[in-house]
Design a protein around this motif. Structure first.
Motif, PDB file in Angstrom:
ATOM      1  N   GLU A   1       1.075  -1.005   0.463  1.00  0.00           N
ATOM      2  CA  GLU A   1      -0.194   0.041   0.522  1.00  0.00           C
ATOM      3  C   GLU A   1       1.356   1.119   0.181  1.00  0.00           C
ATOM      4  O   GLU A   1       0.388   2.490  -0.720  1.00  0.00           O
ATOM      5  CB  GLU A   1      -1.286   0.181   1.746  1.00  0.00           C
TER       6      GLU A   1
ATOM      7  N   THR B 166      -5.238   6.082   1.655  1.00  0.00           N
ATOM      8  CA  THR B 166      -3.662   5.698   1.326  1.00  0.00           C
ATOM      9  C   THR B 166      -3.344   5.712   0.524  1.00  0.00           C
ATOM     10  O   THR B 166      -1.795   4.979  -0.085  1.00  0.00           O
ATOM     11  CB  THR B 166      -3.587   4.107   1.665  1.00  0.00           C
TER      12      THR B 166
ATOM     13  N   LYS C 111      -1.701   7.392   4.893  1.00  0.00           N
ATOM     14  CA  LYS C 111      -1.068   6.247   5.068  1.00  0.00           C
ATOM     15  C   LYS C 111      -1.082   6.544   6.366  1.00  0.00           C
ATOM     16  O   LYS C 111      -1.434   5.505   7.429  1.00  0.00           O
ATOM     17  CB  LYS C 111      -0.606   5.411   4.615  1.00  0.00           C
TER      18      LYS C 111
END
Length: 290
Positions: free
Chosen positions: A69, A239, A245
């Motif tokens: 991510e 994110t 994030k």
């Protein structure tokens, strides 16, 4: 008397040292401390002692470095930054050269008009643009907040707000150049365009490098635009950028330890990119060999 004279510089430095320690060194140290710890849950996590903070060394950092991510966010920021840096610094240079031209009119008004968007708070500017981007309110009727266009829309906000500051840095540098250089070039038959390309821009190189470094750091830390626009579109995830994030991990999921580790990774990437760029161009910026 000699002791007082010797102690005077340290007394003047004391306020700066105290502020640096309290608001920079201590938070950085605490972030590093948190990045090496996590909560261990025993049993069902109920009762006293069921949740304990333990030392995990570099495990959180390793998890952050290998987090898909996070790297997907870096790729999005890379595309966003390529747009912002090229357009924003290109316009800033163009405006600075135009304002420094010998035949410019309304120079004072133009400087204020170009710089004024920088004075608008980022959240307010993003909200204003966000409402203009909404299909139901936009006079253009285009999908500015669609998945394929949202990066360009955010880049437009950053460019609109950042051109003025960078233009002012470059313009101030131009105003410090002795006018005799321009007169000598004109006597040699150089046009205004040739003076800009062969005299002004080479002298501006250190200032361009400086504004580029500042812009790279600001781009890496992009947070305001995607966070403010996120309620208006489904194309921006929680994110979308690395800092988003960190915010999600720290304040939504409550994982301060993972957020601290990710913050260290972001800081490391910022340092590597900034100092790497300076190392490559330091011969032009400071007259040193690479």
């Amino acid at each position: 008397m000699n002791r007082r004279v010797k102690a005077a510089p340290y007394l003047f430095l004391t306020p700066a040292i105290v502020l640096f320690t309290l608001f920079l060194a201590v938070p950085i140290g605490y972030t590093v401390y948190l990045s090496m710890r996590r909560v261990k849950v025993s049993g069902l996590g109920l009762g006293q002692g069921a949740r304990q903070e333990i030392f995990v060394g570099l495990d959180n950092l390793a998890a952050a470095v290998t987090d898909g991510e996070l790297w997907a966010g870096w790729l999005r920021v890379l595309g966003y930054g390529a747009l912002v840096l090229v357009v924003m610094l290109g316009l800033a240079l163009l405006f600075a050269l135009l304002l420094d031209s010998a035949h410019v009119r309304l120079a004072r008004f133009s400087r204020i008009a170009i710089f004024l968007p920088y004075a608008v708070p980022g959240v307010a500017a993003t909200l204003l643009w966000g409402f203009l981007y909404l299909p139901s309110l936009s006079p253009f009727g285009l999908g500015f907040l669609s998945a394929s266009a949202v990066t360009f829309s955010m880049a437009n906000i950053a460019v609109w707000g950042g051109v003025g500051f960078n233009m002012l840095v470059l313009y101030t540098t131009l105003r410090a150049i002795p006018r005799e250089l321009y007169e000598a070039a004109r006597i040699d038959g150089a046009t205004e365009t040739q003076i800009a390309l062969r005299v002004k821009i080479p002298i501006l190189v250190p200032a361009i490098i400086l504004t580029t470094v500042f812009s790279v750091i600001a781009t890496i830390q992009v947070f305001t635009e995607p966070t403010t626009l996120r309620p208006l579109t489904n194309a921006i995830s929680s994110t979308w950028s690395p800092l988003m994030k960190v915010y999600r991990d720290a304040f939504v999921t409550g994982d301060l330890y993972s957020a601290a580790a990710t913050s260290i990774v972001i800081a490391a990437v910022s340092l590597v990119l900034s100092f790497g760029f300076l190392r490559v161009v330091r011969g032009h910026a400071f007259g040193e060999e690479s």
